[in-house]
Design an enzyme around this catalytic site. Structure first.
Site, mmCIF file in Angstrom:
data_model
loop_
_atom_site.group_PDB
_atom_site.id
_atom_site.type_symbol
_atom_site.label_atom_id
_atom_site.label_comp_id
_atom_site.label_asym_id
_atom_site.label_seq_id
_atom_site.Cartn_x
_atom_site.Cartn_y
_atom_site.Cartn_z
ATOM 1 N N LYS A 68 0.816 -1.216 0.000
ATOM 2 C CA LYS A 68 0.000 0.000 0.000
ATOM 3 C C LYS A 68 0.850 1.266 0.000
ATOM 4 O O LYS A 68 0.617 2.170 -0.795
ATOM 5 C CB LYS A 68 -0.922 -0.034 1.224
ATOM 6 C CG LYS A 68 -1.897 1.123 1.308
ATOM 7 C CD LYS A 68 -2.898 0.929 2.405
ATOM 8 C CE LYS A 68 -2.317 1.032 3.789
ATOM 9 N NZ LYS A 68 -1.735 -0.190 4.356
ATOM 10 N N THR A 70 4.005 1.554 -0.850
ATOM 11 C CA THR A 70 4.755 1.555 -2.107
ATOM 12 C C THR A 70 3.884 2.099 -3.246
ATOM 13 O O THR A 70 4.341 2.916 -4.057
ATOM 14 C CB THR A 70 5.234 0.127 -2.438
ATOM 15 O OG1 THR A 70 6.060 -0.338 -1.368
ATOM 16 C CG2 THR A 70 6.007 0.094 -3.743
ATOM 17 N N ARG A 91 2.533 8.455 6.902
ATOM 18 C CA ARG A 91 2.840 8.359 8.326
ATOM 19 C C ARG A 91 4.316 8.044 8.538
ATOM 20 O O ARG A 91 4.988 7.532 7.647
ATOM 21 C CB ARG A 91 2.010 7.238 8.974
ATOM 22 C CG ARG A 91 0.526 7.516 9.045
ATOM 23 C CD ARG A 91 -0.234 6.279 9.475
ATOM 24 N NE ARG A 91 -0.047 5.200 8.523
ATOM 25 C CZ ARG A 91 -0.226 3.918 8.796
ATOM 26 N NH1 ARG A 91 -0.588 3.548 10.014
ATOM 27 N NH2 ARG A 91 -0.047 2.990 7.876
ATOM 28 N N LYS A 102 7.072 -6.577 10.741
ATOM 29 C CA LYS A 102 6.379 -5.974 9.599
ATOM 30 C C LYS A 102 7.307 -5.171 8.702
ATOM 31 O O LYS A 102 7.122 -5.077 7.495
ATOM 32 C CB LYS A 102 5.235 -5.088 10.104
ATOM 33 C CG LYS A 102 4.412 -4.450 8.982
ATOM 34 C CD LYS A 102 3.277 -3.625 9.567
ATOM 35 C CE LYS A 102 2.485 -2.966 8.453
ATOM 36 N NZ LYS A 102 3.252 -1.931 7.749
ATOM 37 N N ALA A 270 -3.459 1.546 12.656
ATOM 38 C CA ALA A 270 -4.883 1.545 12.315
ATOM 39 C C ALA A 270 -5.660 0.435 12.998
ATOM 40 O O ALA A 270 -6.884 0.458 13.011
ATOM 41 C CB ALA A 270 -5.057 1.432 10.799
ATOM 42 N N PHE A 298 -3.308 -0.542 7.252
ATOM 43 C CA PHE A 298 -3.931 -1.858 7.103
ATOM 44 C C PHE A 298 -5.035 -1.850 6.041
ATOM 45 O O PHE A 298 -4.990 -1.072 5.095
ATOM 46 C CB PHE A 298 -4.425 -2.369 8.454
ATOM 47 C CG PHE A 298 -3.300 -2.660 9.418
ATOM 48 C CD1 PHE A 298 -2.295 -3.553 9.090
ATOM 49 C CD2 PHE A 298 -3.238 -2.037 10.660
ATOM 50 C CE1 PHE A 298 -1.248 -3.813 9.959
ATOM 51 C CE2 PHE A 298 -2.197 -2.297 11.534
ATOM 52 C CZ PHE A 298 -1.200 -3.182 11.187
ATOM 53 N N PHE A 379 3.057 -9.542 -9.592
ATOM 54 C CA PHE A 379 4.269 -10.307 -9.357
ATOM 55 C C PHE A 379 4.580 -11.138 -10.599
ATOM 56 O O PHE A 379 3.672 -11.460 -11.377
ATOM 57 C CB PHE A 379 4.089 -11.233 -8.143
ATOM 58 C CG PHE A 379 4.176 -10.526 -6.822
ATOM 59 C CD1 PHE A 379 5.275 -10.709 -5.992
ATOM 60 C CD2 PHE A 379 3.166 -9.670 -6.399
ATOM 61 C CE1 PHE A 379 5.361 -10.058 -4.769
ATOM 62 C CE2 PHE A 379 3.241 -9.020 -5.174
ATOM 63 C CZ PHE A 379 4.350 -9.212 -4.360
ATOM 64 N N TRP A 407 6.851 -0.860 -7.814
ATOM 65 C CA TRP A 407 7.957 -1.414 -7.031
ATOM 66 C C TRP A 407 9.180 -1.608 -7.927
ATOM 67 O O TRP A 407 10.298 -1.273 -7.539
ATOM 68 C CB TRP A 407 7.550 -2.755 -6.409
ATOM 69 C CG TRP A 407 8.604 -3.309 -5.476
ATOM 70 C CD1 TRP A 407 8.714 -3.097 -4.139
ATOM 71 C CD2 TRP A 407 9.694 -4.167 -5.846
ATOM 72 N NE1 TRP A 407 9.814 -3.762 -3.645
ATOM 73 C CE2 TRP A 407 10.436 -4.423 -4.668
ATOM 74 C CE3 TRP A 407 10.118 -4.731 -7.048
ATOM 75 C CZ2 TRP A 407 11.572 -5.227 -4.651
ATOM 76 C CZ3 TRP A 407 11.261 -5.528 -7.046
ATOM 77 C CH2 TRP A 407 11.976 -5.777 -5.847
#
Length: 553
Positions: A68, A70, A91, A102, A270, A298, A379, A407
């Site tokens: 998210k 990224t 954030r 994470k 969140a 999230f 991917f 990405w």
């Protein structure tokens, strides 16, 4: 293949005063933190109409990852490549996930904000200031009781905890004040992680230093023997706390790998807080740019719900469009596959997992009235047939699907996503909230559970019912709700993947965050102090003799 930190360290950054000048921030409103970081004066707000606001959210998280942040950064870079004036608003990362499991919150691959190591480690010291302010209030509270307890605070009703920005399960429940009368009054206590502190929420929802000071004063720390709330202002602590936060409230300016201005400020989780960057950061970005791209933590059931129902309501923001991030791999996990089985085409598992994405899409459209686009992080193992299946199902809801390759390619991989986002921003929308503030807290919880989560019932335990009665008695019934629950499911049970139905959400505790301006609703087994995993990420992080950080993602 280069790691995220190797990509970031190889980048040639531009001086931050140049980034600021191009964004329209005058030199006198900038406070430099070295060559590549700066703070923006809170009094600075250019005379310009607010630009468009795009929220990036995601499906329910899985160990396969969604990307998210990224996508948020890559979309901003793509808009810049398209000739748009854009600022990304994010954030700040917490040290807990950085050293835990994470990871950070600076994006990944060729869609990152930099300097990545600084942003993930200490940054400009905002979190330390928030922790110091939080713990000053805790110290003044216990000192007040020790010095005679003029306010008649009942120690058994104290709700204010100390905090530290680290995953440390050992501190969840402690007994302090031991060692005799000179060392304080013994009582049960505990720690929250800093991102769960109400001081963090207050800083993120304040629109000025004076507003921050007033909100801090409204924080409830406990109750008297007669059941009346005792506030931070009663302890005369809010002035000193505001003094500690006078620099932390100023938003931080950095840049993406492609030189797009990025305002990174505040960092509540969140699942246990409201999960959005600061109001000051978002409003500054919207005044500077024609397009502001922001994200909420999230899945959309957590971050986006709180962005809409708490942040937008409090700050009078009106979003223009929403991007919902998904991956084929994550959807196949929601369809029952193990992480080791995701590389093979499996249309059956994908179709079983798709309802998770479709419920999030439906919520954004039908509950909140916003236009949206699904961004699929592709991917190499994703097949054309799998992508086509997602596209077909989303079209049935009137939502487009765009492939995202930010990405691997940075802004160049988000060209189609940027085009769709601009198109959505130019559409009329009927943005609305999930519930009205005038209904009781119980009905607000029920509205979120039934309309957003897809649940059938709210089960409020006896202790929570008593707390709700006290909330109503003390006049806080008109606040929005901030529901703390697992991020891994629409329900409060992390094992219920995909899009469960006919489930109950159990409310165990309810407390007032009067300074932030919401009621916190704790469900399931949610905790406000995470623990470290069996193998913490910290084990792989090191620094060379010349000061170069290694192993940071």
């Amino acid at each position: 293949m280069l790691t995220d930190i190797e990509i970031a360290q190889a980048a040639k950054l531009r001086k931050i005063d140049i980034i600021a000048s191009e964004a329209g921030i005058p030199e006198e409103s900038l406070e430099l933190y070295g060559n590549y970081k700066a703070k923006i004066d809170t009094k600075f707000l250019p005379e310009k109409k607010d630009g468009k606001l795009i929220l990036v959210t995601a499906i329910t998280p899985t160990p396969a990852g969604e990307g998210k942040t990224t996508t948020t950064i890559g979309l901003a870079d793509a808009l810049k490549r398209a000739g748009k004036k854009v600022v990304v608003a994010l954030r700040e990362p917490s040290l807990g996930p950085v050293f835990g499991i994470k990871g950070g919150a600076a994006g990944g691959g060729y869609a990152q904000v930099v300097p990545m190591e600084d942003i993930n480690l200490h940054f400009t010291g905002d979190f330390h200031a928030i922790g110091a302010a939080n713990n000053l209030l805790a110290a003044m509270l216990d000192n007040h009781i020790y010095q005679g307890n003029r306010l008649q605070i009942d120690p058994k009703t104290i709700v204010w905890k100390r905090c530290v920005d680290m995953n440390d399960r050992q501190l969840r429940n402690v007994v302090d004040g031991l060692g005799g009368t000179v060392n304080g009054c013994p009582r049960e206590d505990g720690f929250d992680i800093t991102v769960a502190s109400e001081v963090m929420a207050v800083l993120c929802l304040s629109d000025s230093l004076s507003d921050l000071r007033e909100r801090l004063g409204r924080i409830i720390v406990g109750y008297t023997y007669g059941g009346k709330p005792v506030t931070c202002a009663d302890l005369r602590a809010n002035g000193a706390m505001a003094a500690l936060l006078k620099d932390a409230i100023k938003p931080n300016l950095v840049q993406t790998l492609e030189g797009t201005p990025a305002i990174v400020h505040g960092g509540p989780f969140a699942n246990i807080a409201h999960g959005c960057n600061s109001v000051i950061a978002t409003k500054t970005a919207m005044r500077l740019a024609d397009y502001t791209v922001t994200e909420a933590g999230f899945g959309a059931d957590l971050g986006a719900e709180k962005f809409f129902d708490i942040k937008c309501r409090s700050a009078k923001l009106r979003p223009d469009a929403c991007v919902i991030v998904a991956t084929v791999r994550a959807l196949k996990m929601h369809g029952g596959l193990a992480k080791t089985e995701l590389s093979e085409e499996n249309l059956t598992a994908l179709e079983k997992g798709l309802p998770n994405l479709l419920r999030h899409v439906s919520n954004v459209k039908n509950v909140y009235g916003l236009p949206s686009v699904v961004a699929v992080n592709r991917f190499p193992t994703d097949t054309d047939r799998e992508i086509e299946l997602i596209c077909d199902k989303c079209r049935e809801l009137g939502v487009n699907v765009v492939l995202s390759e930010v990405w691997a390619k940075g802004g160049a991989g988000g060209t189609e996503l940027a085009k769709e986002a601009v198109k959505l921003c130019n559409q009329e929308n009927s943005f609305r909230f999930c519930y009205d503030l005038n209904i009781p807290v119980e009905e607000k919880i029920e509205a979120v559970v039934k309309k957003v989560y897809g649940g059938s019932k709210v089960n409020i335990l006896p202790q929570a019912k008593k707390q709700l009665a006290r909330i109503k008695e003390n006049g806080f019934d008109g606040l929005p709700v901030c529901i703390a629950k697992t991020q891994y499911s629409f329900s409060d049970d992390p094992t219920k993947l995909c899009a469960p139905t006919d489930f109950e959400v159990t409310v165990k505790n309810v407390r007032v965050s009067a300074g932030a301006g919401f009621v916190v609703v704790l469900t399931g087994d949610i905790m406000t102090m995470p623990g470290l995993p069996k193998v913490p990420a910290a084990e792989n992080i090191d620094v060379t003799p010349d000061g170069k950080i290694t192993g940071l993602f």
